[in-house]
Design an enzyme around this catalytic site. Sequence first.
Site, PDB file in Angstrom:
ATOM      1  N   CYS A 154      -4.323   0.843  -2.319  1.00 57.38           N
ATOM      2  CA  CYS A 154      -4.157  -0.412  -1.586  1.00 57.38           C
ATOM      3  C   CYS A 154      -3.120  -1.303  -2.270  1.00 57.38           C
ATOM      4  O   CYS A 154      -2.915  -1.236  -3.493  1.00 57.38           O
ATOM      5  CB  CYS A 154      -5.469  -1.183  -1.544  1.00 57.38           C
ATOM      6  SG  CYS A 154      -6.783  -0.400  -0.607  1.00 57.38           S
ATOM      7  N   CYS A 173     -10.879  -3.042  -4.121  1.00 56.55           N
ATOM      8  CA  CYS A 173      -9.901  -4.027  -4.602  1.00 56.55           C
ATOM      9  C   CYS A 173     -10.610  -5.267  -5.136  1.00 56.55           C
ATOM     10  O   CYS A 173     -10.184  -5.855  -6.134  1.00 56.55           O
ATOM     11  CB  CYS A 173      -8.925  -4.403  -3.483  1.00 56.55           C
ATOM     12  SG  CYS A 173      -7.761  -3.076  -3.099  1.00 56.55           S
ATOM     13  N   GLU A 209      -3.289  -4.430  -2.992  1.00 53.27           N
ATOM     14  CA  GLU A 209      -3.853  -5.340  -4.003  1.00 53.27           C
ATOM     15  C   GLU A 209      -3.945  -4.650  -5.358  1.00 53.27           C
ATOM     16  O   GLU A 209      -3.644  -5.235  -6.399  1.00 53.27           O
ATOM     17  CB  GLU A 209      -5.250  -5.803  -3.588  1.00 53.27           C
ATOM     18  CG  GLU A 209      -5.301  -6.597  -2.297  1.00 53.27           C
ATOM     19  CD  GLU A 209      -5.541  -5.729  -1.073  1.00 53.27           C
ATOM     20  OE1 GLU A 209      -4.948  -4.628  -0.975  1.00 53.27           O
ATOM     21  OE2 GLU A 209      -6.314  -6.154  -0.205  1.00 53.27           O
ATOM     22  N   ASN A 229       0.828  -1.216   0.000  1.00 54.83           N
ATOM     23  CA  ASN A 229       0.000   0.000   0.000  1.00 54.83           C
ATOM     24  C   ASN A 229       0.859   1.262   0.000  1.00 54.83           C
ATOM     25  O   ASN A 229       1.920   1.318   0.627  1.00 54.83           O
ATOM     26  CB  ASN A 229      -0.992   0.001   1.178  1.00 54.83           C
ATOM     27  CG  ASN A 229      -0.342  -0.098   2.542  1.00 54.83           C
ATOM     28  OD1 ASN A 229       0.663  -0.782   2.718  1.00 54.83           O
ATOM     29  ND2 ASN A 229      -0.916   0.576   3.513  1.00 54.83           N
ATOM     30  N   CYS A 251     -10.491  -4.777   0.564  1.00 54.61           N
ATOM     31  CA  CYS A 251     -11.607  -3.825   0.552  1.00 54.61           C
ATOM     32  C   CYS A 251     -12.460  -4.022  -0.708  1.00 54.61           C
ATOM     33  O   CYS A 251     -12.064  -4.706  -1.662  1.00 54.61           O
ATOM     34  CB  CYS A 251     -11.093  -2.387   0.644  1.00 54.61           C
ATOM     35  SG  CYS A 251     -10.437  -1.737  -0.907  1.00 54.61           S
ATOM     36  N   GLU A 300       0.496   5.339   0.537  1.00 50.96           N
ATOM     37  CA  GLU A 300      -0.391   6.404   1.027  1.00 50.96           C
ATOM     38  C   GLU A 300       0.088   7.770   0.541  1.00 50.96           C
ATOM     39  O   GLU A 300       1.170   7.919  -0.029  1.00 50.96           O
ATOM     40  CB  GLU A 300      -0.476   6.327   2.548  1.00 50.96           C
ATOM     41  CG  GLU A 300      -1.066   4.987   2.990  1.00 50.96           C
ATOM     42  CD  GLU A 300      -1.294   4.884   4.495  1.00 50.96           C
ATOM     43  OE1 GLU A 300      -0.828   5.751   5.263  1.00 50.96           O
ATOM     44  OE2 GLU A 300      -1.953   3.896   4.895  1.00 50.96           O
TER      45      GLU A 300
END
Length: 160
Positions: free
Chosen positions: A73, A115, A75, A62, A112, A64
């Site tokens: 993310c 994803c 994924e 991930n 999530c 940010e």
Amino acid sequence: MSKKRFSIDYEEFASVQEMSPEDQQLVALAIEAQKGSYSPYSHFQVGAALRLEDGTIIKGANQENAAYPSGLCAERVVLFYAGANYPDVAADTLAIAGSDKGVLCESPASPCGACRQVMAETQKRHRHPLKTIWVGSKRIRKFYSVDDILPFIFDSLKVE
Ligand code: THU
């Protein structure tokens, strides 16, 4: 009106040693991939390792950003990298591991919704089931298809 029931099958492992050697390797790489996490805001490190159908393995973590929605993310980092660099190779198995402030989470890393939507399109694009492995320190889950973790997917584009 008739009532319907939706149920899925998945595998649960008490430890990584119960898994196939290939999946053990993927789990180890997902944990290792957490090192690439840039997460100064959440302090939550997510690592992802994706095995392609030809055996190639790629990792992601991930990323940010101070403008929070600009982050991505783990994924999707790895799935989009695969799409950009291996557009003709199907994605086969994706392992995901999450740590909170450096400690691997007890419960399996559950991807999530956004994803899962990207996983679903990846699976559809390649006409190949994308398996996911959700790593936790207490148990690990393996799902056989994105259909099981995102049923009744939004599909209006009708990409064939
Ligand atoms: N995160 C992922 O990388 N994957 C998920 O499926 C859920 C959340 C990241 C996004 C953010 O950097 C951090 O975890 C906290 O939400």
